[in-house]
Motif scaffolding. Structure first.
Motif, PDB file in Angstrom:
ATOM      1  N   TYR A  54      -2.074   1.342 -10.994  1.00 12.84           N
ATOM      2  CA  TYR A  54      -0.745   1.007 -10.494  1.00 12.84           C
ATOM      3  C   TYR A  54       0.044   2.284 -10.207  1.00 12.84           C
ATOM      4  O   TYR A  54      -0.136   3.305 -10.876  1.00 12.84           O
ATOM      5  CB  TYR A  54       0.011   0.156 -11.518  1.00 12.84           C
ATOM      6  CG  TYR A  54      -0.700  -1.113 -11.905  1.00 12.84           C
ATOM      7  CD1 TYR A  54      -0.900  -2.131 -10.976  1.00 12.84           C
ATOM      8  CD2 TYR A  54      -1.178  -1.302 -13.199  1.00 12.84           C
ATOM      9  CE1 TYR A  54      -1.557  -3.295 -11.320  1.00 12.84           C
ATOM     10  CE2 TYR A  54      -1.837  -2.471 -13.549  1.00 12.84           C
ATOM     11  CZ  TYR A  54      -2.034  -3.463 -12.610  1.00 12.84           C
ATOM     12  OH  TYR A  54      -2.690  -4.623 -12.944  1.00 12.84           O
ATOM     13  N   ASP A  55       0.944   2.193  -9.258  1.00 13.14           N
ATOM     14  CA  ASP A  55       1.719   3.356  -8.822  1.00 13.14           C
ATOM     15  C   ASP A  55       2.964   3.511  -9.693  1.00 13.14           C
ATOM     16  O   ASP A  55       4.092   3.292  -9.254  1.00 13.14           O
ATOM     17  CB  ASP A  55       2.102   3.190  -7.344  1.00 13.14           C
ATOM     18  CG  ASP A  55       2.693   4.459  -6.757  1.00 13.14           C
ATOM     19  OD1 ASP A  55       2.787   5.468  -7.493  1.00 13.14           O
ATOM     20  OD2 ASP A  55       3.063   4.439  -5.572  1.00 13.14           O
ATOM     21  N   ASN A  67       5.829   6.301  -8.488  1.00 13.89           N
ATOM     22  CA  ASN A  67       6.766   5.893  -7.455  1.00 13.89           C
ATOM     23  C   ASN A  67       7.658   4.745  -7.928  1.00 13.89           C
ATOM     24  O   ASN A  67       8.808   4.621  -7.482  1.00 13.89           O
ATOM     25  CB  ASN A  67       6.027   5.498  -6.180  1.00 13.89           C
ATOM     26  CG  ASN A  67       5.585   6.704  -5.382  1.00 13.89           C
ATOM     27  OD1 ASN A  67       6.309   7.688  -5.286  1.00 13.89           O
ATOM     28  ND2 ASN A  67       4.391   6.650  -4.819  1.00 13.89           N
ATOM     29  N   SER A  72       2.166  -2.987  -3.489  1.00 12.71           N
ATOM     30  CA  SER A  72       0.760  -2.938  -3.870  1.00 12.71           C
ATOM     31  C   SER A  72      -0.137  -3.145  -2.650  1.00 12.71           C
ATOM     32  O   SER A  72       0.041  -4.098  -1.891  1.00 12.71           O
ATOM     33  CB  SER A  72       0.473  -4.015  -4.929  1.00 12.71           C
ATOM     34  OG  SER A  72      -0.912  -4.087  -5.183  1.00 12.71           O
TER      35      SER A  72
END
Length: 205
Positions: free
Chosen positions: A142-143, A146, A179
């Motif tokens: 997962y980012d 950001n 996503s």
């Protein structure tokens, strides 16, 4: 000259160190894998005075980890135990009120800690010292970076969310929108990452 080792870890820090939930920590403490403690000023209990590190009763502090914003910000301690002693000391009268001349002793989730020696013993017993960090040599699922940037801007531009639960929902929406493969972290994982930030922001109110 090198600094001495740290004396304790907060329970919030341990959720990151061990990649677990606060509920996990409470459960392990309840079955006596380690003690959850807090630090008290001088308090008279009967004929004695206690202060410093004391063991807290898991049932007393368990409401602090209720999900879905139902957790109180603080709870009252009904009893404590001096480390390395078997007997619990009652802090309140039988009718639920603090003893005469004594204020009720309350704690928040940030007040709960585990001594370093217990942390190391638990890690050795469960082979946690050899577990590689999950992000080394692999692409993060997962980012998070950001997401954090987006939430810093969100708080700067619009202020602190109305509740932690609504903030969790906003973050889930952010992941759903950004996503590439449609994967979104579960609510518990998001809450665990937001909890220390939420606590710090609310402490400024």
């Amino acid at each position: 000259m090198a600094l001495p080792p740290r004396a304790y870890y907060s329970v919030v820090e341990l959720t990151y160190r061990w990649e677990c939930s606060l509920h996990d920590l409470m459960g392990w403490a309840a079955v006596e894998k380690f003690d959850i403690m807090t630090m008290l000023p001088s308090v008279r209990v009967g004929e004695a005075c206690i202060s410093g590190f004391v063991v807290v009763s898991v049932p007393d502090v368990f409401p602090l980890v209720r999900p879905y914003s139902r957790a109180p910000e603080e709870v009252r301690l009904e009893r404590v135990r001096v480390p390395n002693t078997p007997d619990w000391l009652d802090l309140g009268a039988e009718d639920g009120r603090a003893s005469k001349g004594q204020k009720a002793i309350t704690v928040r989730i940030d007040d709960l800690l585990v001594l370093t020696q217990d942390v190391h013993s638990f890690e050795a017993a469960h082979d946690l010292l050899r577990r590689p960090a999950s992000h080394i040599g692999a692409t993060a699922r997962y980012d998070w970076e950001n997401m954090y940037v987006s939430q810093i801007l969100r708080v700067y531009e619009r202020g602190i969310p109305a509740s932690q639960s609504s903030w969790v929902e906003e973050v889930q929406d952010w992941f759903a929108e950004h996503s590439a493969d449609g994967n979104v972290p579960d609510e518990r994982t998001i809450r665990r990452r937001l909890t220390p930030i939420w606590s710090a922001l609310r402490a400024q109110d």
